[in-house]
Scaffold this active site. Structure first.
Site, PDB file in Angstrom:
ATOM      1  N   ASP A  50       0.845  -1.200   0.000  1.00  0.00           N
ATOM      2  CA  ASP A  50       0.000   0.000   0.000  1.00  0.00           C
ATOM      3  C   ASP A  50       0.882   1.252   0.000  1.00  0.00           C
ATOM      4  OD1 ASP A  50       0.898  -0.196   2.587  1.00  0.00           O
ATOM      5  OD2 ASP A  50      -1.085  -0.091   3.527  1.00  0.00           O
ATOM      6  N   SER A  51       2.216   1.056  -0.014  1.00  0.00           N
ATOM      7  CA  SER A  51       3.135   2.178  -0.256  1.00  0.00           C
ATOM      8  C   SER A  51       2.905   2.748  -1.660  1.00  0.00           C
ATOM      9  CB  SER A  51       4.591   1.729  -0.097  1.00  0.00           C
ATOM     10  OG  SER A  51       4.838   0.533  -0.807  1.00  0.00           O
TER      11      SER A  51
ATOM     12  N   ASP B 231      -1.075  -6.040  -0.215  1.00  0.00           N
ATOM     13  CA  ASP B 231      -1.534  -5.435   1.037  1.00  0.00           C
ATOM     14  C   ASP B 231      -3.039  -5.233   1.027  1.00  0.00           C
ATOM     15  OD1 ASP B 231       0.494  -4.991   2.894  1.00  0.00           O
ATOM     16  OD2 ASP B 231       1.224  -3.200   1.850  1.00  0.00           O
TER      17      ASP B 231
ATOM     18  N   LYS C 165      -1.402  -9.440   2.650  1.00  0.00           N
ATOM     19  CA  LYS C 165      -0.665  -9.029   3.859  1.00  0.00           C
ATOM     20  C   LYS C 165      -1.552  -8.099   4.668  1.00  0.00           C
ATOM     21  CE  LYS C 165       3.123  -6.121   3.764  1.00  0.00           C
ATOM     22  NZ  LYS C 165       2.675  -4.962   4.570  1.00  0.00           N
TER      23      LYS C 165
ATOM     24  N   GLU D  64      -1.658  -5.626   8.396  1.00  0.00           N
ATOM     25  CA  GLU D  64      -0.915  -5.018   9.500  1.00  0.00           C
ATOM     26  C   GLU D  64      -1.629  -5.291  10.819  1.00  0.00           C
ATOM     27  OE1 GLU D  64      -0.168  -0.859   8.818  1.00  0.00           O
ATOM     28  OE2 GLU D  64       0.824  -1.243   6.906  1.00  0.00           O
TER      29      GLU D  64
ATOM     30  N   GLU E  60       8.842  -4.415  10.601  1.00  0.00           N
ATOM     31  CA  GLU E  60       9.315  -3.129  10.069  1.00  0.00           C
ATOM     32  C   GLU E  60       9.870  -2.251  11.183  1.00  0.00           C
ATOM     33  OE1 GLU E  60       6.612  -1.204   7.373  1.00  0.00           O
ATOM     34  OE2 GLU E  60       7.789   0.643   7.318  1.00  0.00           O
TER      35      GLU E  60
HETATM   36  O1  KIV Z   1       3.572  -1.141   1.662  1.00  0.00           O
HETATM   37  C1  KIV Z   1       4.751  -1.502   1.726  1.00  0.00           C
HETATM   38  O2  KIV Z   1       5.587  -1.178   0.870  1.00  0.00           O
HETATM   39  C2  KIV Z   1       5.146  -2.349   2.846  1.00  0.00           C
HETATM   40  C3  KIV Z   1       6.606  -2.633   3.020  1.00  0.00           C
HETATM   41  C4  KIV Z   1       7.289  -1.444   3.551  1.00  0.00           C
HETATM   42  C5  KIV Z   1       6.845  -3.834   3.843  1.00  0.00           C
HETATM   43  O3  KIV Z   1       4.334  -2.762   3.609  1.00  0.00           O
END
Ligand code: KIV
Length: 271
Positions: free
Chosen positions: A51-52, A90, A120, A122, A189
């Site tokens: 989600d980055s 994510d 994934k 969180e 992280e």
């Molecule tokens: O969204 C992302 O890029 C991440 C990584 C930093 C692990 O969750």
């Protein structure tokens, strides 16, 4: 006769075998077809549609604004560019925290509409019910503890997490809970490397770190950061392998000069 190359696809089982034989796991983010193709052909083990994307693709300050539909669009593009790597996506903020049914529906949409291989999420205990429900439906889940950017407004800063005993103990407990629930891997992280090493040694599943030191089972970076496309973000844990921001500035500058001076296109570059 054509010789067809067979690629051994990376699966969750392959990652488990890698941990067992002590082979480190390489993971990078990607959000589009072309980048996924390049890093897959280079041999990356896991591609994270993070989600980055909210930061590096859309220019938002945090990961909170990106939607499930947008994640599915990015994930579908990455899957089409990938032959070998395991593609993990994510679950974005707001698509799983409400209740476990919402979490399951979001995970199913990602798997069905993008063709990705895993999701994934969180968080630890707070999201455990959702993790379990998704796993029951046969969708592999990767956990993510430590600095969890979807909670940035609760943390208040992007500083190193779990430096205090209480938070470190909760992280160890959460990691155990996620493994017991059936997660196939865990991202840690920005936490002290000694703590990350303790977690990696105490879990059977692979632990992949970002800013968590070398005593874990693999590493992940945001591809725009490690290639220097994004040159405004320089945390201590980041190693830059290229400076594409500068290279692209130079290349585009040359193109502009060639167009203005009528050097481009030449006779050979036209019909
Ligand atoms: O969204 C992302 O890029 C991440 C990584 C930093 C692990 O969750």
């Amino acid at each position: 006769m054509s010789v067809q190359k067979t690629v051994r696809k990376v699966t969750t089982h392959v990652l488990q075998e890698m941990k067992e034989r002590g082979e480190k796991i390489s993971m990078l983010t990607a959000y589009d077809f072309s980048m996924a193709r390049m890093i897959d052909h280079a041999g990356i083990d896991v591609i994270l549609v993070g989600d980055s994307a909210s930061n590096v693709m859309a220019g938002h300050e945090t990961t909170l604004p990106i939607t499930l539909d947008q994640m599915i669009y990015h994930a579908g593009s990455v899957v089409r560019g990938t032959d070998r790597a395991l593609v993990v996506v994510d679950l974005p903020f707001g698509s799983y925290q409400g209740n476990s049914k919402e979490a399951l529906n979001s995970a199913i949409r990602i798997m069905k509409e993008s063709g990705a291989h895993a999701v994934k999420m969180e968080g630890g205990e707070e999201v455990l019910e959702g993790v379990k429900r998704i796993l029951t439906a046969g969708v592999p889940v990767m956990g993510h503890l430590g600095l969890t950017p979807q909670s940035i407004y609760k943390f208040g800063t992007y500083n190193v997490r779990a430096t205090e005993e209480q938070e470190a103990e909760k992280l160890i407990r959460d990691a155990k809970l996620l493994e017991e629930a059936g997660c196939f891997a865990l991202v840690l992280e920005k936490i002290p490397s000694a703590l990350a090493g303790t977690v990696a040694r105490s879990l059977r599943i692979p632990v992949i770190g970002i800013g968590a030191g070398g005593d874990v089972d693999g590493q992940v970076l945001v591809v725009h950061d490690m290639l220097g496309i994004n040159n405004e973000f320089s945390p201590r844990f980041l190693r830059r392998y290229l400076n594409l921001y500068d290279d692209i500035q130079l290349a585009v500058g040359r193109y502009i000069r060639d167009v203005k001076s009528r050097d481009f296109p030449s006779q050979q570059e036209q019909y």
